[in-house]
Design a protein around this motif. Structure first.
Motif, PDB file in Angstrom:
ATOM      1  N   ASP A   6      21.674 -26.955 -97.988  1.00  0.00           N
ATOM      2  CA  ASP A   6      20.303 -26.681 -97.561  1.00  0.00           C
ATOM      3  C   ASP A   6      20.214 -26.149 -96.131  1.00  0.00           C
ATOM      4  O   ASP A   6      20.903 -26.617 -95.236  1.00  0.00           O
ATOM      5  CB  ASP A   6      19.453 -27.951 -97.684  1.00  0.00           C
ATOM      6  N   LYS A   7      19.357 -25.139 -95.964  1.00  0.00           N
ATOM      7  CA  LYS A   7      19.076 -24.551 -94.648  1.00  0.00           C
ATOM      8  C   LYS A   7      17.567 -24.555 -94.460  1.00  0.00           C
ATOM      9  O   LYS A   7      16.817 -24.507 -95.433  1.00  0.00           O
ATOM     10  CB  LYS A   7      19.554 -23.085 -94.602  1.00  0.00           C
ATOM     11  N   ARG A   8      17.145 -24.528 -93.199  1.00  0.00           N
ATOM     12  CA  ARG A   8      15.703 -24.523 -92.953  1.00  0.00           C
ATOM     13  C   ARG A   8      15.101 -23.167 -93.324  1.00  0.00           C
ATOM     14  O   ARG A   8      14.107 -23.078 -94.020  1.00  0.00           O
ATOM     15  CB  ARG A   8      15.419 -24.859 -91.484  1.00  0.00           C
ATOM     16  N   ASP A   9      15.744 -22.096 -92.838  1.00  0.00           N
ATOM     17  CA  ASP A   9      15.243 -20.743 -93.105  1.00  0.00           C
ATOM     18  C   ASP A   9      16.350 -19.931 -93.764  1.00  0.00           C
ATOM     19  O   ASP A   9      17.467 -19.888 -93.247  1.00  0.00           O
ATOM     20  CB  ASP A   9      14.841 -20.047 -91.790  1.00  0.00           C
ATOM     21  N   PHE A  10      16.054 -19.282 -94.878  1.00  0.00           N
ATOM     22  CA  PHE A  10      17.084 -18.474 -95.557  1.00  0.00           C
ATOM     23  C   PHE A  10      16.454 -17.502 -96.547  1.00  0.00           C
ATOM     24  O   PHE A  10      15.295 -17.647 -96.944  1.00  0.00           O
ATOM     25  CB  PHE A  10      18.090 -19.383 -96.283  1.00  0.00           C
ATOM     26  N   TRP A  11      17.260 -16.514 -96.925  1.00  0.00           N
ATOM     27  CA  TRP A  11      16.852 -15.557 -97.958  1.00  0.00           C
ATOM     28  C   TRP A  11      17.599 -15.876 -99.252  1.00  0.00           C
ATOM     29  O   TRP A  11      18.768 -16.234 -99.211  1.00  0.00           O
ATOM     30  CB  TRP A  11      17.220 -14.132 -97.553  1.00  0.00           C
ATOM     31  N   LEU A  36       8.597 -23.184 -97.275  1.00  0.00           N
ATOM     32  CA  LEU A  36       7.577 -22.310 -97.861  1.00  0.00           C
ATOM     33  C   LEU A  36       8.155 -20.936 -98.170  1.00  0.00           C
ATOM     34  O   LEU A  36       9.071 -20.475 -97.482  1.00  0.00           O
ATOM     35  CB  LEU A  36       6.399 -22.131 -96.893  1.00  0.00           C
ATOM     36  N   VAL A  37       7.600 -20.285 -99.185  1.00  0.00           N
ATOM     37  CA  VAL A  37       7.930 -18.882 -99.438  1.00  0.00           C
ATOM     38  C   VAL A  37       7.149 -18.076 -98.409  1.00  0.00           C
ATOM     39  O   VAL A  37       5.918 -18.167 -98.360  1.00  0.00           O
ATOM     40  CB  VAL A  37       7.503 -18.465-100.865  1.00  0.00           C
ATOM     41  N   THR A  38       7.849 -17.328 -97.546  1.00  0.00           N
ATOM     42  CA  THR A  38       7.101 -16.593 -96.515  1.00  0.00           C
ATOM     43  C   THR A  38       7.189 -15.079 -96.689  1.00  0.00           C
ATOM     44  O   THR A  38       6.429 -14.349 -96.070  1.00  0.00           O
ATOM     45  CB  THR A  38       7.568 -16.977 -95.095  1.00  0.00           C
ATOM     46  N   ASP A  39       8.118 -14.628 -97.536  1.00  0.00           N
ATOM     47  CA  ASP A  39       8.134 -13.186 -97.803  1.00  0.00           C
ATOM     48  C   ASP A  39       8.786 -12.924 -99.156  1.00  0.00           C
ATOM     49  O   ASP A  39       9.697 -13.650 -99.568  1.00  0.00           O
ATOM     50  CB  ASP A  39       8.900 -12.440 -96.697  1.00  0.00           C
ATOM     51  N   ILE A  40       8.272 -11.905 -99.836  1.00  0.00           N
ATOM     52  CA  ILE A  40       8.861 -11.468-101.109  1.00  0.00           C
ATOM     53  C   ILE A  40       9.003  -9.956-101.004  1.00  0.00           C
ATOM     54  O   ILE A  40       8.006  -9.265-100.770  1.00  0.00           O
ATOM     55  CB  ILE A  40       7.933 -11.804-102.307  1.00  0.00           C
ATOM     56  N   VAL A  41      10.226  -9.460-101.103  1.00  0.00           N
ATOM     57  CA  VAL A  41      10.395  -8.002-101.074  1.00  0.00           C
ATOM     58  C   VAL A  41      11.070  -7.570-102.371  1.00  0.00           C
ATOM     59  O   VAL A  41      11.961  -8.253-102.876  1.00  0.00           O
ATOM     60  CB  VAL A  41      11.216  -7.514 -99.850  1.00  0.00           C
ATOM     61  N   TRP A  42      10.605  -6.440-102.887  1.00  0.00           N
ATOM     62  CA  TRP A  42      11.112  -6.002-104.197  1.00  0.00           C
ATOM     63  C   TRP A  42      12.321  -5.106-104.032  1.00  0.00           C
ATOM     64  O   TRP A  42      12.315  -3.940-104.371  1.00  0.00           O
ATOM     65  CB  TRP A  42       9.981  -5.354-105.003  1.00  0.00           C
ATOM     66  N   GLN A  43      13.354  -5.675-103.451  1.00  0.00           N
ATOM     67  CA  GLN A  43      14.646  -4.997-103.396  1.00  0.00           C
ATOM     68  C   GLN A  43      15.737  -6.043-103.523  1.00  0.00           C
ATOM     69  O   GLN A  43      15.537  -7.214-103.203  1.00  0.00           O
ATOM     70  CB  GLN A  43      14.781  -4.185-102.109  1.00  0.00           C
ATOM     71  N   LYS A  44      16.910  -5.575-103.994  1.00  0.00           N
ATOM     72  CA  LYS A  44      17.992  -6.478-104.350  1.00  0.00           C
ATOM     73  C   LYS A  44      18.515  -7.277-103.156  1.00  0.00           C
ATOM     74  O   LYS A  44      18.959  -8.401-103.289  1.00  0.00           O
ATOM     75  CB  LYS A  44      19.128  -5.635-104.954  1.00  0.00           C
ATOM     76  N   SER A  45      18.456  -6.638-101.971  1.00  0.00           N
ATOM     77  CA  SER A  45      19.029  -7.287-100.799  1.00  0.00           C
ATOM     78  C   SER A  45      18.206  -6.949 -99.558  1.00  0.00           C
ATOM     79  O   SER A  45      17.335  -6.081 -99.617  1.00  0.00           O
ATOM     80  CB  SER A  45      20.482  -6.821-100.636  1.00  0.00           C
ATOM     81  N   VAL A  46      18.491  -7.638 -98.451  1.00  0.00           N
ATOM     82  CA  VAL A  46      17.763  -7.379 -97.199  1.00  0.00           C
ATOM     83  C   VAL A  46      18.742  -7.397 -96.025  1.00  0.00           C
ATOM     84  O   VAL A  46      19.802  -8.006 -96.101  1.00  0.00           O
ATOM     85  CB  VAL A  46      16.668  -8.450 -96.943  1.00  0.00           C
ATOM     86  N   GLU A  47      18.362  -6.707 -94.950  1.00  0.00           N
ATOM     87  CA  GLU A  47      19.110  -6.774 -93.690  1.00  0.00           C
ATOM     88  C   GLU A  47      18.571  -7.986 -92.937  1.00  0.00           C
ATOM     89  O   GLU A  47      17.375  -8.052 -92.663  1.00  0.00           O
ATOM     90  CB  GLU A  47      18.828  -5.517 -92.850  1.00  0.00           C
ATOM     91  N   THR A  48      19.423  -8.945 -92.619  1.00  0.00           N
ATOM     92  CA  THR A  48      18.917 -10.140 -91.948  1.00  0.00           C
ATOM     93  C   THR A  48      20.031 -10.870 -91.206  1.00  0.00           C
ATOM     94  O   THR A  48      21.206 -10.757 -91.563  1.00  0.00           O
ATOM     95  CB  THR A  48      18.278 -11.113 -92.970  1.00  0.00           C
ATOM     96  N   ASP A  49      19.627 -11.618 -90.173  1.00  0.00           N
ATOM     97  CA  ASP A  49      20.571 -12.481 -89.463  1.00  0.00           C
ATOM     98  C   ASP A  49      20.516 -13.906 -90.000  1.00  0.00           C
ATOM     99  O   ASP A  49      21.319 -14.749 -89.634  1.00  0.00           O
ATOM    100  CB  ASP A  49      20.241 -12.509 -87.958  1.00  0.00           C
ATOM    101  N   LEU A  50      19.534 -14.156 -90.870  1.00  0.00           N
ATOM    102  CA  LEU A  50      19.377 -15.510 -91.425  1.00  0.00           C
ATOM    103  C   LEU A  50      20.441 -15.768 -92.494  1.00  0.00           C
ATOM    104  O   LEU A  50      21.011 -14.829 -93.059  1.00  0.00           O
ATOM    105  CB  LEU A  50      17.988 -15.652 -92.059  1.00  0.00           C
ATOM    106  N   PRO A  51      20.698 -17.043 -92.818  1.00  0.00           N
ATOM    107  CA  PRO A  51      21.614 -17.345 -93.923  1.00  0.00           C
ATOM    108  C   PRO A  51      21.090 -16.744 -95.230  1.00  0.00           C
ATOM    109  O   PRO A  51      19.877 -16.645 -95.421  1.00  0.00           O
ATOM    110  CB  PRO A  51      21.602 -18.874 -93.998  1.00  0.00           C
ATOM    111  N   VAL A  52      22.030 -16.376 -96.105  1.00  0.00           N
ATOM    112  CA  VAL A  52      21.665 -15.706 -97.353  1.00  0.00           C
ATOM    113  C   VAL A  52      22.309 -16.426 -98.536  1.00  0.00           C
ATOM    114  O   VAL A  52      23.496 -16.730 -98.509  1.00  0.00           O
ATOM    115  CB  VAL A  52      22.142 -14.236 -97.304  1.00  0.00           C
ATOM    116  N   LEU A  53      21.501 -16.715 -99.547  1.00  0.00           N
ATOM    117  CA  LEU A  53      22.039 -17.263-100.798  1.00  0.00           C
ATOM    118  C   LEU A  53      22.108 -16.102-101.780  1.00  0.00           C
ATOM    119  O   LEU A  53      21.072 -15.533-102.136  1.00  0.00           O
ATOM    120  CB  LEU A  53      21.108 -18.367-101.327  1.00  0.00           C
ATOM    121  N   ASP A  54      23.311 -15.755-102.197  1.00  0.00           N
ATOM    122  CA  ASP A  54      23.466 -14.642-103.135  1.00  0.00           C
ATOM    123  C   ASP A  54      23.375 -15.178-104.562  1.00  0.00           C
ATOM    124  O   ASP A  54      24.271 -15.872-105.029  1.00  0.00           O
ATOM    125  CB  ASP A  54      24.809 -13.947-102.901  1.00  0.00           C
ATOM    126  N   ALA A  55      22.256 -14.860-105.221  1.00  0.00           N
ATOM    127  CA  ALA A  55      22.020 -15.367-106.582  1.00  0.00           C
ATOM    128  C   ALA A  55      22.219 -14.265-107.618  1.00  0.00           C
ATOM    129  O   ALA A  55      21.576 -14.266-108.676  1.00  0.00           O
ATOM    130  CB  ALA A  55      20.623 -15.962-106.672  1.00  0.00           C
TER     131      ALA A  55
END
Ligand SMILES: [Zn+2]
Length: 432
Positions: A6-11, A36-55
């Motif tokens: 678990d992480k506090r903020d992640f994609w 909370l869900v704070t953003d939903i983008v309709w693309q497979k991946s995002v550019e981010t510095d936050l932790p990422v869960l690859d599902a």
């Protein structure tokens, strides 16, 4: 297998995101911050510095919502507790469940509602929304104090298990429920017509020598409650519809604009009366498994929007209760951990309904019926989500069952579609 701490903020990236409200499944990424869900983008991946869960390889949808369950606590902790029941619910992809009032003591006092809520909070596996009893002790005689029950957290009213026989009592219940903006969930069955019954009344019951419950027992009960909903203008939700005749009554009521909604269980959609040839007491449910013709009518009613949603009627009974002569066994089967897999296998993989609609019947629709939060993809809403693989093959083994009771006829059955786990307020609860 999803490996995740678990992480506090992640994609969450890579998943196919199911939006049951829009009726769409597409590649998407979801940002979760502080639960909370704070953003939903309709693309497979995002550019981010936050932790990422690859599902990648999984589908992500709003967490499932079950508006008809029996968690058995307080009073029947040998069958199930709020803790074991919610663990089973989470394993089945549910993030919210509605618990019925037939506990001991009955949920007819605010203290019982508060007790169930505190147990759910302590377990932390799934949100629990308690139903309060319509009448004192489920006896069908004296109305409860709906104002105080609602204030304590009750989300609806039901004497589930019992049909309220006195129509004047039921009329009064509808009037008061209406004042308090509460829906009445009715277990529609005339108990005189079903007395001593063990299965559906049909050629099968005659052949097996078992006393049957005629479809008329359900139809009569539904017809009266629809008439009372029309008379009072208060909301009626019909639990576990099982007959073609019941469907026709609901269809006619909806056409007239009467405020009625209905649910169907996974077992009434997939299992039929001829299976009772096995005398497996795990197939004994109330209302009973019906004919293949009823099953077709129920499936069509879902597609047509006459039946609004799917609810499990998860009803745990321990082995010692079920391993008796068929006529002495209690009614009910567990359902949390197989609902999605069973319906995905029988209805989606076989082309009866689309996956996005199965998800809709288990998210948006049940939430709408009782006005519950969740069920949709929404920004600033709690991150209650489910990850599943609709193509994974698996076989149910008894040791996998998290419910305290194992009363299901599906042990040994193979399914297509498996829940990987849920996020509850952004916290990962794996089904492993
Ligand atoms: Zn019931």
């Amino acid at each position: 297998m999803i490996e995740w701490k678990d992480k506090r903020d992640f994609w969450i990236i890579g998943a196919k995101v199911v939006d049951p409200e829009a009726g769409k499944v597409r590649a998407g990424s979801i940002l979760i911050q502080k639960g909370l869900v704070t953003d939903i983008v309709w693309q497979k991946s995002v550019e981010t510095d936050l932790p990422v869960l690859d599902a990648s390889g999984y589908y992500l949808s709003p967490g499932f919502i079950d508006i008809h369950t029996h968690l058995r606590e307080p009073g029947y902790e040998e069958k199930e507790t709020v803790e074991t029941g919610t663990a089973a619910a989470a394993a089945g992809g549910f993030t919210s469940v509605v618990s019925m009032a037939n506990t001991d003591p009955v949920a007819d006092e605010p203290s019982v509602i508060e007790f169930i809520l505190s147990r759910a909070e302590a377990a932390g596996k799934c949100r629990v929304y308690p139903v309060a009893a319509v009448t004192k002790g489920l006896k069908g005689e004296q109305l409860n104090e709906y104002y105080f029950l609602k204030k304590a957290g009750a989300v609806a009213l039901s004497d589930d298990g019992n049909y309220i026989l006195n129509s004047q009592v039921m009329r009064n219940a509808f009037e008061y429920a209406g004042y308090h903006d509460l829906t009445i969930i009715s277990h529609c069955e005339d108990p005189f017509l079903t007395e001593y019954s063990l299965m559906n009344e049909s050629f099968s019951s005659t052949r097996l020598g078992m006393r049957g419950a005629p479809a008329a027992s359900e139809e009569i009960a539904i017809a009266r409650d629809i008439a009372l909903a029309q008379l009072t203008g208060s909301r009626l939700h019909i639990a576990h519809v099982s007959t073609q005749g019941g469907v026709e009554l609901i269809k006619a009521a909806k056409k007239k604009g009467i405020p009625v909604t209905a649910e169907v269980t996974p077992h009434h959609l997939t299992l039929d009366e001829t299976m009772l040839d096995s005398y497996d007491s795990n197939l004994k449910v109330n209302p009973p498994l019906r004919s293949k013709k009823d099953i077709s009518a129920l499936r069509q009613a879902l597609k047509d929007g006459i039946i609004d949603c799917i609810a499990t009627d998860h009803a745990p009974h321990n082995e010692i209760d079920k391993q008796v002569e068929f006529d002495r066994a209690p009614s009910g089967m567990i359902g949390f951990e197989t609902a999605f897999a069973q319906l995905n296998t029988e209805l989606v993989a076989s082309g009866v309904i689309e996956l996005v609609n199965l998800v809709r019947f288990m998210t948006v629709e049940p939430a709408r019926i009782l006005g519950l939060p969740g069920g949709k993809l929404e920004k600033e809403a709690p991150a209650d989500l489910v990850l599943f693989d609709p193509f994974e093959e698996w076989t149910l083994k008894k040791r996998m069952i998290r419910s305290k009771s194992k009363n299901t006829p599906l042990i040994g059955k193979s399914f297509t579609g498996k829940v990987a786990g849920t996020f509850l307020g952004g916290r990962w609860i794996p089904n492993d």
